[in-house]
Design a protein around this motif. Structure first.
Motif, PDB file in Angstrom:
ATOM      1  N   ASP A   1      -0.609 -11.134  15.893  1.00 35.19           N
ATOM      2  CA  ASP A   1      -0.863  -9.747  15.529  1.00 35.19           C
ATOM      3  C   ASP A   1      -1.226  -9.669  14.039  1.00 35.19           C
ATOM      4  O   ASP A   1      -0.445 -10.094  13.191  1.00 35.19           O
ATOM      5  CB  ASP A   1       0.380  -8.906  15.806  1.00 35.19           C
ATOM      6  CG  ASP A   1       0.151  -7.422  15.547  1.00 35.19           C
ATOM      7  OD1 ASP A   1      -0.937  -7.056  15.048  1.00 35.19           O
ATOM      8  OD2 ASP A   1       1.075  -6.637  15.846  1.00 35.19           O
ATOM      9  N   PRO A   2      -2.420  -9.123  13.680  1.00 40.10           N
ATOM     10  CA  PRO A   2      -2.810  -9.029  12.261  1.00 40.10           C
ATOM     11  C   PRO A   2      -1.813  -8.253  11.411  1.00 40.10           C
ATOM     12  O   PRO A   2      -1.722  -8.494  10.201  1.00 40.10           O
ATOM     13  CB  PRO A   2      -4.163  -8.317  12.320  1.00 40.10           C
ATOM     14  CG  PRO A   2      -4.694  -8.624  13.689  1.00 40.10           C
ATOM     15  CD  PRO A   2      -3.495  -8.668  14.587  1.00 40.10           C
ATOM     16  N   ALA A   3      -1.062  -7.337  12.027  1.00 37.56           N
ATOM     17  CA  ALA A   3      -0.108  -6.545  11.245  1.00 37.56           C
ATOM     18  C   ALA A   3       1.077  -7.391  10.775  1.00 37.56           C
ATOM     19  O   ALA A   3       1.846  -6.954   9.918  1.00 37.56           O
ATOM     20  CB  ALA A   3       0.394  -5.369  12.073  1.00 37.56           C
ATOM     21  N   LEU A   4       1.244  -8.595  11.330  1.00 39.98           N
ATOM     22  CA  LEU A   4       2.390  -9.426  10.988  1.00 39.98           C
ATOM     23  C   LEU A   4       2.111 -10.403   9.850  1.00 39.98           C
ATOM     24  O   LEU A   4       2.992 -11.200   9.495  1.00 39.98           O
ATOM     25  CB  LEU A   4       2.858 -10.203  12.229  1.00 39.98           C
ATOM     26  CG  LEU A   4       3.342  -9.349  13.414  1.00 39.98           C
ATOM     27  CD1 LEU A   4       3.792 -10.242  14.554  1.00 39.98           C
ATOM     28  CD2 LEU A   4       4.476  -8.417  12.980  1.00 39.98           C
ATOM     29  N   VAL A   5       0.902 -10.377   9.299  1.00 41.83           N
ATOM     30  CA  VAL A   5       0.596 -11.211   8.132  1.00 41.83           C
ATOM     31  C   VAL A   5       0.278 -10.293   6.955  1.00 41.83           C
ATOM     32  O   VAL A   5      -0.233  -9.190   7.133  1.00 41.83           O
ATOM     33  CB  VAL A   5      -0.596 -12.159   8.403  1.00 41.83           C
ATOM     34  CG1 VAL A   5      -0.269 -13.141   9.513  1.00 41.83           C
ATOM     35  CG2 VAL A   5      -1.859 -11.383   8.738  1.00 41.83           C
ATOM     36  N   PRO A   6       0.605 -10.718   5.753  1.00 41.33           N
ATOM     37  CA  PRO A   6       0.338  -9.865   4.586  1.00 41.33           C
ATOM     38  C   PRO A   6      -1.154  -9.786   4.306  1.00 41.33           C
ATOM     39  O   PRO A   6      -1.855 -10.811   4.271  1.00 41.33           O
ATOM     40  CB  PRO A   6       1.085 -10.570   3.455  1.00 41.33           C
ATOM     41  CG  PRO A   6       1.161 -12.004   3.886  1.00 41.33           C
ATOM     42  CD  PRO A   6       1.252 -11.993   5.377  1.00 41.33           C
ATOM     43  N   GLY A   7      -1.664  -8.571   4.146  1.00 43.08           N
ATOM     44  CA  GLY A   7      -3.065  -8.376   3.827  1.00 43.08           C
ATOM     45  C   GLY A   7      -3.284  -8.295   2.327  1.00 43.08           C
ATOM     46  O   GLY A   7      -2.337  -8.280   1.535  1.00 43.08           O
ATOM     47  N   PRO A   8      -4.538  -8.206   1.905  1.00 42.22           N
ATOM     48  CA  PRO A   8      -4.835  -8.135   0.471  1.00 42.22           C
ATOM     49  C   PRO A   8      -4.259  -6.908  -0.219  1.00 42.22           C
ATOM     50  O   PRO A   8      -4.115  -6.900  -1.436  1.00 42.22           O
ATOM     51  CB  PRO A   8      -6.368  -8.114   0.436  1.00 42.22           C
ATOM     52  CG  PRO A   8      -6.788  -8.736   1.727  1.00 42.22           C
ATOM     53  CD  PRO A   8      -5.753  -8.325   2.718  1.00 42.22           C
ATOM     54  N   ALA A   9      -3.946  -5.863   0.549  1.00 42.65           N
ATOM     55  CA  ALA A   9      -3.379  -4.654  -0.048  1.00 42.65           C
ATOM     56  C   ALA A   9      -1.871  -4.552   0.156  1.00 42.65           C
ATOM     57  O   ALA A   9      -1.247  -3.582  -0.276  1.00 42.65           O
ATOM     58  CB  ALA A   9      -4.059  -3.417   0.541  1.00 42.65           C
ATOM     59  N   THR A  10      -1.271  -5.538   0.800  1.00 44.68           N
ATOM     60  CA  THR A  10       0.176  -5.516   1.029  1.00 44.68           C
ATOM     61  C   THR A  10       0.933  -5.561  -0.298  1.00 44.68           C
ATOM     62  O   THR A  10       0.622  -6.364  -1.184  1.00 44.68           O
ATOM     63  CB  THR A  10       0.596  -6.720   1.893  1.00 44.68           C
ATOM     64  OG1 THR A  10      -0.089  -6.646   3.147  1.00 44.68           O
ATOM     65  CG2 THR A  10       2.094  -6.726   2.125  1.00 44.68           C
TER      66      THR A  10
END
Length: 629
Positions: A162-171
């Motif tokens: 799930d993409p929501a489970l990895v930190p994104g560039p804006a996290t």
């Protein structure tokens, strides 16, 4: 004597060729018209997750695409300070971006009170503050607006994650340990996805320009978790470049021993990769690095030596963002295990000694090739090494250039000696050549044949004087490259008014070398050479002195060329870097001394003052005037 003059004319023609090549290949392109100034342009962009398909386990991950955004979380996010003997800045907790960096050892101009060189700039230009530090009214600090330029790291989800489970560039991350990043004082950021996975990122910094970035993924969940680490360097908009044809500015990298160079225009013209837009993807098996280079500064992503990764250069047309990436293979982390990824970020000045040190430890492959050594790299590199060694011994770059010139002249001395001996022998043959000319009359073919037989019989090579001249051309271009691209020459003083050997001599005859209260026209441009700087005048005089070692040619056309050539060069070369003009002056003076000494040792001392007198216009004698009546 005719052959001696021919060699000198050849030297002047080749020197003119040097100037012509410089004007075509080395002179800057006209700067494009500025559509928007940085001070008035509001730039708001950020790295956003892409829409490309997630990689399967074991494959190389795909980093997020870049896009503009109207809301930037880094403007409100707290920051961690960066302090070292060489760097000053902050890290944004939004994405953990290194996006605010100044080089404390370098100023924008010669004025010591001028601002430090800024290397990296955030997308939210007005929110620079370190966590826990006071904030200016309105939550903003006054800073000069520049195009955003930053480094960001992260993880991309693999197939089935799930993409929501990895930190994104804006996290927005939290600080787990450390308050200010400094040599010997690492900082660790932490982000918990709430589903059993904890991501950490540790930043370390040495006393120069190298960051060590360690990323980890701790899996406390009940199932394996797959993701791929990446690193990104992003530049919003094309930077202000020097626009020199032979100076590389743009993407630079090394992929398994192969140098990669892409100018910004070439990046925009790359073929479109699947879901990428204009992009070039290179699979690196063992060693490599990639980043952006300016004339003196560079940012570079370098995975740990021995690591395989995908090196990427790409452009986002809609957002006008240039990007380089290092995409690491997907890691599948078992429950209770931790996945790690280590890499380096170079962000600083391209100081040869520093870069060479990073090539040796931690072992960044062929890192010194990030310096633009040019076409004659096989000469440029050793010339720079010798100049660097001399500077370490002498302590002044101007005197080091003079010392370098002596050494280079010493290396080619055997050829020069042979040339001057040949010139002396040809003077001995002058009476025989005159006799041949009288005997053959107007038959030029017969004259040339008998002259060549004379040369062969007396073992004289008329072309011997040309080789030292030909050798000067690659040496000249190599030294020009060294003076032009190496930061060791930037703002390097010599004596008196010469405060920057990489820039033209700032003096000018037009204001009596600073005695009159007005500036010389064309300061900082090629037109400055026509205002006659001091070094240009000395160069013209040295060329004139070298010319007078031989009598003026009898041919009126050649005589006119000889008369004008030193002064033409004096005007043409005034706009060159003062370090290069200093080399040329020194080279001329050494050549004068060598030719005078060697020819004198072989019984043909040049009549310097007699040649000057013979070159001056003479008035007819009184008897001649009467005879003319």
């Amino acid at each position: 004597m005719e052959d001696n003059n021919r060699n000198l004319i050849l030297a002047m023609v080749l020197s003119a060729l040097v100037i012509l090549v410089w004007s075509i290949f080395f002179a800057p392109e006209p700067a494009p018209p500025v559509q928007e100034t940085a001070q008035t342009q509001a730039v708001d962009g950020q790295v956003a997750p892409g829409t490309a398909a997630a990689p399967a386990a074991g494959q190389t991950g795909t980093a997020p695409a870049l896009a503009g955004a109207s809301a930037d979380p880094s403007q409100a996010a707290a920051r961690v300070g960066i302090e070292s003997p060489s760097l000053k800045g902050t890290i944004s907790l939004a994405g953990g971006r290194i996006d605010d960096l100044e080089l404390t050892g370098y100023h924008e101009t010669l004025d010591p009170n001028s601002p430090n060189v800024r290397l990296l700039s955030p997308t939210a230009q007005a929110g620079l503050k370190a966590e826990g530090s006071p904030v200016a009214p309105g939550g903003a600090a006054a800073v000069t607006v520049q195009k955003p330029y930053y480094a960001v790291y992260g993880w991309m989800p693999a197939a089935g994650t799930d993409p929501a489970l990895v930190p994104g560039p804006a996290t927005v991350w939290s600080v787990e340990s450390g308050d200010v990043l400094a040599p010997g004082k690492p900082v660790t950021l932490r982000w918990d996805n709430g589903a059993g996975q904890i991501f950490r990122r540790t930043y370390e910094l040495d006393d120069k320009f190298l960051f060590t970035i360690s990323q980890s993924l701790e899996n406390k969940g009940q199932a394996p978790f797959a993701a791929a680490p990446y690193g990104i360097l992003a530049r919003h908009g094309k930077p202000d470049t020097q626009n020199y044809y032979v100076l590389h500015e743009g993407a630079v990298g090394m992929t398994d021993g192969k140098l990669l160079e892409k100018k910004y225009k070439s990046i925009t013209e790359l073929d479109a990769a699947a879901g990428e837009g204009p992009a070039e993807l290179i699979e690196v098996k063992e060693n490599g690095w990639i980043g952006f280079t300016d004339k003196y500064w560079m940012t570079t992503l370098a995975p740990a030596p021995g690591s395989s990764f995908t090196a990427v250069v790409k452009y986002a047309p809609g957002a006008d963002i240039f990007q380089t990436e290092t995409r690491m293979p997907v890691q599948t982390v078992a429950p209770g295990a931790t996945g790690t990824s280590a890499s380096y970020l170079f962000a600083g000045a391209k100081v040869w000694e520093t870069i060479n040190g990073y090539q040796e430890a931690p072992g960044i492959d062929r890192f010194v090739d990030s310096i633009d050594w040019g076409w004659f790299y096989f000469l440029t590199k050793p010339i720079f090494r010798l100049l660097h060694w001399l500077h370490g011994f002498i302590g002044n770059m101007g005197w080091s250039i003079i010392g370098l010139t002596f050494i280079l002249k010493l290396l080619v001395f055997p050829l020069a000696r042979k040339s001057y001996i040949s010139m002396a022998k040809m003077k001995e043959l002058q009476p025989q050549m005159e006799a041949i000319k009288e005997r053959t009359g107007e038959d030029r073919m017969k004259y040339q044949k008998e002259v060549m037989e004379l040369y062969k019989r007396e073992k004289v090579n008329p072309a011997a004087g040309c080789l030292p001249v030909l050798l000067q051309i690659p040496i000249f271009f190599s030294l020009y490259k060294v003076i032009f691209v190496t930061i060791e020459l930037r703002h390097a003083p010599w004596v008196g008014w010469i405060h920057d050997l990489s820039a033209p001599d700032p003096s000018s005859l037009w204001n009596l070398f600073g005695m009159l209260p007005w500036a010389a026209p064309g300061q900082g441009s090629f037109l400055h050479s026509f205002t006659l700087p001091v070094l240009a005048i000395i160069l013209g005089i040295s060329m004139w002195m070298q010319q007078k070692l031989n009598p003026a040619p009898a041919d009126p056309a050649q005589k006119m060329i000889f008369a004008w050539m030193p002064w033409i060069f004096m005007f043409m070369l005034g706009g060159f870097a003062s370090g290069l003009v200093l080399y040329w002056i020194t080279n001329n003076l050494i050549t004068i001394a060598q030719q005078y000494t060697i020819m004198s040792m072989h019984g043909h001392r040049p009549d310097f003052f007699g040649n000057i007198k013979s070159a001056l216009p003479t008035r007819p004698k009184a008897d001649d005037k009467k005879g003319g009546k």
